[in-house]
Design an enzyme around this catalytic site. Structure first.
Site, PDB file in Angstrom:
ATOM      1  N   GLU A   1     121.331  -3.155  37.035  1.00  0.00           N
ATOM      2  CA  GLU A   1     121.000  -4.571  37.198  1.00  0.00           C
ATOM      3  C   GLU A   1     119.841  -5.001  36.304  1.00  0.00           C
ATOM      4  O   GLU A   1     119.874  -6.059  35.674  1.00  0.00           O
ATOM      5  CB  GLU A   1     120.693  -4.881  38.666  1.00  0.00           C
TER       6      GLU A   1
ATOM      7  N   HIS B   1     134.156  -5.646  33.667  1.00  0.00           N
ATOM      8  CA  HIS B   1     133.748  -4.374  34.245  1.00  0.00           C
ATOM      9  C   HIS B   1     134.711  -3.252  33.883  1.00  0.00           C
ATOM     10  O   HIS B   1     134.350  -2.072  33.942  1.00  0.00           O
ATOM     11  CB  HIS B   1     133.655  -4.481  35.770  1.00  0.00           C
TER      12      HIS B   1
END
Length: 519
Positions: A334, A421
């Site tokens: 993140e 992703h």
């Protein structure tokens, strides 16, 4: 912003490549000469003041730079970042305007060597000279006028931001670009990037805290003042800063609200330390300032995300609120979305979106190895601790991405239909091959068996060199529109800077890209 797991809404991403044999001469020269080259091409760690001064100086000279690199009279440069290498080379990253309007896709990087020679990498080569009136239609509510240049011929456009909530509970900040003359949608992307205490995943760890009156708070003064807050099931705002009377935090179980905070605070600290000691970067944005973390987002929220607008990481508590997404590689993932936003700003769709996600997986994995934590040894498995699907399996695999049932091992014409992703698998596979090589092997007790597109053999150069190459490519050569072919070019440039263009490192970078069908 981008979420850690694959969202239910699919976003397109394409990867361009094909197979070809690349023959490169074997490295000559001494090991000390190679080390000297790497040292010279490594970025200096700038204090926040020195970085701000460098950006200010670049902005003062921006008009002259624009003329020198051949921009038109209506174009101007806005300095965004400056990277200075030890050998005197300066890499200045600019945004571009046209007649005072932001040019989306107009970003560029100017590389100037100590002798004054200059090269430029542009997000697009097209001339910025949109035809027609600036606006033929009324602007959408809250939109700003821009020039859209990232795809096709540059045109006047509007950029609107639509905020809401995605299907899985993740906040949504959807950017929509429309043609100012016709109202046709030109581009759209999701800006939400969906990556002493007793932690749940990393054992007993030391975390940064600070005295606050008669208690202690989760404030890491040694790392830019990073703080961790409790959202307590909320989905907006900052929440409440965690405090504790005796400076002993959590008990290693999810039922203790401090436990997730310990993992988040620890993950932020290790990521900060990795950037600083391994890459010479002073914080995510390079300015010495910390992000912050929020835990206990929503109810049984199975995700984690980075949000540029708050410069923060947010973590849900997982299925049944028993598996917070605060594992070390998730934290590194993140925070690395913030790194990408501060450097290349890879657009979060198509090929650049896959590279954006792969960058976070690459550095999240590197952070995990860097931590050298016996409770969470480094591996090439993404999210193996959080059991996000409830089947005990990792979320993603770097050695053979297709093992997750959705990600691509290699480029093909169908990769562009995948979510970012999953298209990230091509770059993840490249990084694994470059680090460890092809074939069967065991690393830290985990067995891997990485194939190649054409049956070729990749030797690997070690993880440290691999992540240094990726970082240099990201921070100095990639732009917002970089695709997979461009990533190959950028990493080869970075390798030449660090290790030379005739060495084994350059040879293996080319071989690893070939092995995932990118040339």
């Amino acid at each position: 912003m981008s979420s850690f797991r694959t969202p239910r809404t699919m976003r397109a991403a394409a990867i361009v490549a094909s197979a070809a044999m690349v023959a490169i001469a074997v490295q000559t020269g001494s090991a000390s000469a190679s080390a000297e080259r790497e040292a010279g091409a490594t970025a200096l760690t700038l204090s926040s003041g020195a970085r701000a001064q460098a950006i200010g100086e670049a902005q003062s000279a921006a008009a002259g730079t624009a003329r020198a690199i051949g921009l038109g009279g209506d174009e101007a440069l806005v300095a965004r970042d400056v990277v200075k290498d030890a050998d005197g080379t300066v890499h200045t990253r600019y945004e571009r305007t046209y007649a005072g309007l932001p040019v989306l896709g107009g970003d560029l990087v100017v590389h100037q060597k100590k002798d004054g020679s200059r090269k430029t990498d542009k997000a697009v080569e097209a001339k910025i000279a949109p035809a027609g009136a600036r606006s033929s239609l009324r602007a959408p509510a809250g939109a700003r006028q821009v020039v859209w240049a990232a795809t096709g011929k540059p045109v006047f456009a509007y950029e609107a931001v639509v905020r809401g909530t995605q299907a899985d509970g993740t906040p949504s900040e959807r950017h929509v670009v429309t043609d100012a003359a016709t109202g046709a949608e030109l581009y759209a992307y999701e800006a939400i990037d969906t990556g002493v205490g007793a932690s749940e995943y990393s054992g007993s760890v030391t975390i940064g805290t600070a005295p606050s009156g008669s208690v202690f708070s989760l404030t890491d003064t040694a790392r830019g003042g990073h703080k961790t807050y409790d959202l307590n099931g909320g989905s907006s705002g900052t929440g409440t800063l965690f405090t504790d009377a005796d400076d002993k935090w959590g008990d290693g179980t999810p039922s203790n609200r401090q436990t997730a905070a310990v993992d988040a605070q620890y993950g932020a600290a290790v990521t900060w330390d990795f950037y600083k000691s391994e890459l010479g970067r002073n914080g995510i944005a390079g300015d010495g300032k910390a992000a912050y973390s929020r835990v206990h987002y929503g109810n049984a929220y199975v995700n984690a995300f980075w949000d540029d607008s708050c410069f923060c990481m947010t973590y849900g508590d997982g299925q049944n609120n028993q598996k917070p997404l605060t594992a070390l590689d998730v934290a590194g993932h993140e925070m690395s979305h913030g790194l990408t936003a501060a450097t290349a700003k890879l657009n979060y769709s198509r090929e650049s979106g896959g590279l954006n996600e792969a960058t976070s997986d690459i550095f999240g994995t590197s952070v995990e190895f860097f931590a050298n934590n016996a409770s969470d040894p480094g591996d090439y498995l993404i999210g193996e601790k959080i059991d996000i699907r409830g089947d005990g399996k990792p979320l993603r695999y770097m050695d053979k991405p297709s093992k997750d049932g959705a990600s691509a091992d290699y480029w093909s014409k169908t990769v562009g239909r995948l979510d970012v992703h999953n298209s990230s698998g091509v770059a993840n596979h490249f990084f694994y091959l470059l680090s460890e090589g092809s074939g069967a092997k065991t690393v830290n007790g985990v067995a891997y068996n990485s194939p190649t597109y054409d049956g070729s053999t990749v030797a690997g150069i070690g993880r440290t060199k691999a992540y240094k190459i990726w970082y240099k490519a990201l921070s100095t050569y990639m732009t917002s529109t970089t695709d997979y072919a461009g990533a190959r070019t950028a990493t080869l440039k970075a390798t030449a800077d660090l290790y030379g263009s005739t060495g084994v490192e350059y040879q293996q970078v080319a071989a690893a890209w070939k092995a995932v069908n990118v040339k």
